[in-house]
Design a protein around this motif. Structure first.
Motif, short mmCIF file in Angstrom:
data_model
loop_
_atom_site.label_atom_id
_atom_site.label_comp_id
_atom_site.label_asym_id
_atom_site.label_seq_id
_atom_site.Cartn_x
_atom_site.Cartn_y
_atom_site.Cartn_z
N ALA A 1 -2.47 -8.97 5.37
CA ALA A 1 -1.57 -7.96 5.60
C ALA A 1 -1.22 -7.08 4.33
O ALA A 1 -1.27 -5.97 4.54
N GLY A 2 -1.00 -7.75 3.33
CA GLY A 2 -0.67 -6.87 1.95
C GLY A 2 -1.98 -6.10 1.59
O GLY A 2 -1.44 -5.13 1.02
N ILE A 3 -3.05 -6.49 1.66
CA ILE A 3 -4.01 -5.91 1.19
C ILE A 3 -4.27 -4.87 2.28
O ILE A 3 -4.61 -3.62 1.83
N ARG A 4 -4.13 -4.88 3.38
CA ARG A 4 -4.38 -3.73 4.59
C ARG A 4 -3.33 -2.94 4.25
O ARG A 4 -3.44 -1.50 4.43
N ALA A 5 -2.05 -3.32 3.78
CA ALA A 5 -0.94 -2.09 3.61
C ALA A 5 -1.49 -1.27 2.58
O ALA A 5 -1.44 -0.05 2.31
N LEU A 6 -2.04 -1.92 1.41
CA LEU A 6 -2.41 -1.29 0.21
C LEU A 6 -3.56 -0.17 0.38
O LEU A 6 -3.42 0.69 -0.02
N ILE A 7 -4.31 -0.65 1.53
CA ILE A 7 -5.51 0.31 1.90
C ILE A 7 -5.01 1.57 2.66
O ILE A 7 -5.33 2.64 2.20
N GLU A 8 -4.07 1.29 3.51
CA GLU A 8 -3.28 2.26 4.34
C GLU A 8 -2.53 3.19 3.10
O GLU A 8 -2.67 4.51 3.31
N ASP A 9 -2.07 2.56 2.08
CA ASP A 9 -1.29 3.67 0.96
C ASP A 9 -2.50 4.59 0.33
O ASP A 9 -2.10 5.61 -0.06
N THR A 10 -3.62 3.99 0.19
CA THR A 10 -4.62 4.95 -0.27
C THR A 10 -4.83 6.11 0.63
O THR A 10 -5.75 7.07 -0.14
N GLY A 11 -4.76 6.08 1.71
CA GLY A 11 -5.25 7.18 2.61
C GLY A 11 -6.72 7.08 3.03
O GLY A 11 -6.93 8.02 3.81
N ILE A 12 -7.40 6.37 2.76
CA ILE A 12 -8.61 5.71 3.31
C ILE A 12 -8.73 4.84 4.27
O ILE A 12 -8.05 3.99 4.51
N SER A 13 -9.37 5.61 5.46
CA SER A 13 -9.39 4.65 6.67
C SER A 13 -10.60 3.80 6.77
O SER A 13 -11.53 4.49 6.49
#
Lengths: 157, 434
Positions: free
Chosen positions: B284-296
């Motif tokens: 989940a932590g890495i998925r949250a980091l991805i979400e922060d990047t704005g790239i889906s």
């Protein structure tokens, strides 16, 4: 972290291991005992991209690598020639020339770098200890002046 | 009277991914008339070299196929041979193998992102030029690459063509102090990797939406590395043993590397395919980091591969830390092996995509037949399809130098294992019409 580092470049295989074997032979020789304790260390470099890290913080880096030349012979390589080469032939990273070009960019106080090539038969692909041992006198000769100059600077004599 | 003698010689040309490549491109007006990515490296014939060799020689032999992903070759091979011999090395060995693989992902991804791909996206011809303006980023890349190499050496005894893996497990396990030292290094590397994810997402990546089929290994409980089923974004879901029934390797006359197709179409393997198909398996932590990047993700932009690589690098560091924190160094490093005749399959996720092996052995465990399908040959047809689409989007009326650079960027983006992938491209361009 020692001020002088002797680094064999290559891999454990065939002719490519010549640089490692020469560095290893120097480590087992009388050379380290001739220098003040803590002056010199030895290492192996597999990927040239490691070189900026391996030489960071030292004053003199002596790099030994296999070159295409008569086995048993020694070539003093002009590192400037290598860094000026634009053509790249490595899939997986950077070659020695590019790594040498990175050293002054990535290290705060770039060391003096001496690059010594030991001849191997790239077609044959083998590396004999006999050929390695034949290179040692000339390798020592090429290291003599840089080591002397380092010691003079370090001791102020 | 003599009868005419007919001789037909068939030489299967198999493992050969490192090599030289060229792109032949013919443009007619605003249309690409022909486009061929040629790999003309002489065949390396590893599959033939393996025939007749003993089962225990295989891991060290296949490690020599690639200087950057030897672990992948070893892992696919040992899994296949363990299937032949009906061996279950157990959960402990399985976790050590996952750790071993993490090392390879870290070093390979760090190398590709920083030294090979990044110069394309920050406007330099090489990493040596880029380092002047981005010294901290290049230092980060070298640190991460060294970290990955150290992790490989922890189990492999050395980082280049490691020798620690064997059928049944490893020759030795790390000591407690080695584990402790490595954990400290990984902790530092984790900070670098988190920064890296944000940095890659902030690069000025081309916007290039394309339809493509992603293929990867998939495991119900974990992000795929060493085992699972084969899945695709078009609904494929098969055991690895059925690879041959869905995928076809074929010889393109202009390439010494075999092309591959899935149901007659090109497909993508590698980090973007993996993340597209396995996003929910990331912590989940890495998925949250991805979400922060704005790239889906899933993403249809191939240039998001560099971000996917950074995410996987971070994942590999965190996974390695988890494995080491829970490591049992007291267990036997490997289980005993009793060879027998049979056929086995192994399919694991090399840094640049899935790597499928099939071995047939005799009753002494000698190799009768070997088949190795590496990721770069699987991506070849997809690279060509991408080049067609991407160059068209980029604009075929551009200067030859701009087209060349864009084509090189597209190809490098796949991290192909071709021996001059950095600036390897000799582009022969013919322009007809206006």
């Amino acid at each position: 972290m020692t001020p002088v580092r002797i680094i064999g470049i290559g891999s454990p295989h065939g002719a490519d291991q010549a640089g490692w074997l020469v560095a290893d032979a120097l480590q087992r020789s009388a050379l380290p005992a001739r220098l003040p304790a803590g002056t010199v260390s030895f290492s192996q470099c597999v990927f040239p991209a490691q070189l900026p890290q391996l030489v960071a913080g030292c004053d003199l880096a002596i790099l030994i690598d296999a070159v295409r030349a008569e086995p048993g012979t020694v070539v003093e390589v002009d590192s400037g020639d290598l860094t000026r080469r634009k053509e790249l032939h490595s899939t997986h990273g950077i070659g020695v020339g590019e790594a040498l070009a990175l050293i002054p960019v990535l290290t705060d106080q770039p060391p003096r770098v001496v690059l010594i090539g030991v001849g191997v038969d790239a077609e044959d692909g083998a590396c004999s200890m006999e050929d390695v041992n034949r290179t040692l006198p000339r390798v020592r000769e090429l290291m003599e002046a840089p080591l002397r100059e380092f010691l003079q600077t370090a001791t102020g004599t | 009277m003599t009868e005419e003698r007919q001789v037909r010689i068939k030489v299967p040309v198999l493992a050969r991914v490192e090599g030289e490549g060229a792109l032949d491109l013919s443009i007619n007006g605003n249309e690409i008339e022909s486009l061929r990515l040629r790999i003309y490296e002489p065949p390396r014939l590893f599959e033939k070299f393996l025939e007749g060799r003993a089962w225990h020689e295989v891991p060290d032999m296949v490690a020599r196929i690639c200087g950057i992903c030897p672990v992948a070759y070893q892992m696919s091979a040992v899994h296949a041979l363990e299937q032949v011999f009906d061996i279950d090395p157990g959960p402990s060995v399985r976790r050590w193998r996952r750790l071993f693989y993490c090392g390879e992902w870290i070093q390979s991804h760090a190398l590709h992102i920083h030294l090979l791909a990044a110069p394309d996206f920050v406007g330099f011809n090489s990493v040596t030029e880029m380092a002047g303006q981005y010294p901290d980023e290049v230092r980060r890349g070298l640190r991460l690459q060294a970290l990955g190499n150290d992790l490989i050496a922890l189990l492999g005894a050395r980082s280049v063509h490691p020798v620690g893996a064997c059928v049944g497990g490893f020759h030795r396990l790390p000591t407690a102090s080695e584990v402790e030292t490595m954990l400290a290094s990984l902790q530092a590397g984790r900070r670098d990797a988190r920064e890296l994810v944000a940095w890659t997402a902030g690069l000025d990546l081309p916007d290039d939406d394309q339809a493509f089929c992603s293929v990867s290994v998939s495991h119900p409980d974990e992000y795929p590395m060493n085992e699972g089923r084969l899945v695709s974004s078009e609904g494929l879901d098969i055991p690895i043993e059925e690879f041959d029934q869905h995928f076809e390797e074929f010889q393109a006359p202009y390439s010494t590397a075999l092309h591959a197709s899935l149901h007659d179409g090109p497909y993508l393997v590698g980090p973007l395919a993996r993340i597209n198909l396995n996003l929910e398996r990331l912590p989940a932590g890495i998925r949250a980091l991805i979400e922060d990047t704005g790239i889906s993700f899933p993403s249809r932009n191939m240039f998001h591969s560099i971000v996917a690589r950074a995410v996987e690098l971070l994942y590999a560091i965190e996974e390695a830390m988890t494995v080491l924190e829970e490591a049992d160094i007291s267990g036997p490093p490997h289980v005993p092996v009793v060879p027998r005749a049979g056929v086995g399959f192994g399919c694991t996720e090399a840094p640049r995509g899935l790597l499928w092996h099939r071995y047939e052995t005799d009753d002494k465990g000698h190799i009768v037949k070997a088949q190795i399908v590496p990721p770069t040959s699987q991506n070849q047809a997809r690279i060509e399809a991408d080049l067609r689409a991407s160059l068209q989007t980029f604009g075929l009326d551009r200067e030859e130098s701009a087209l060349r650079l864009h084509a090189e960027t597209v190809i490098r983006n796949y991290d192909p294992c071709i021996s001059c992938a950095t600036h390897f491209l000799r582009m022969n361009m013919e322009r007809k019409g206006k």
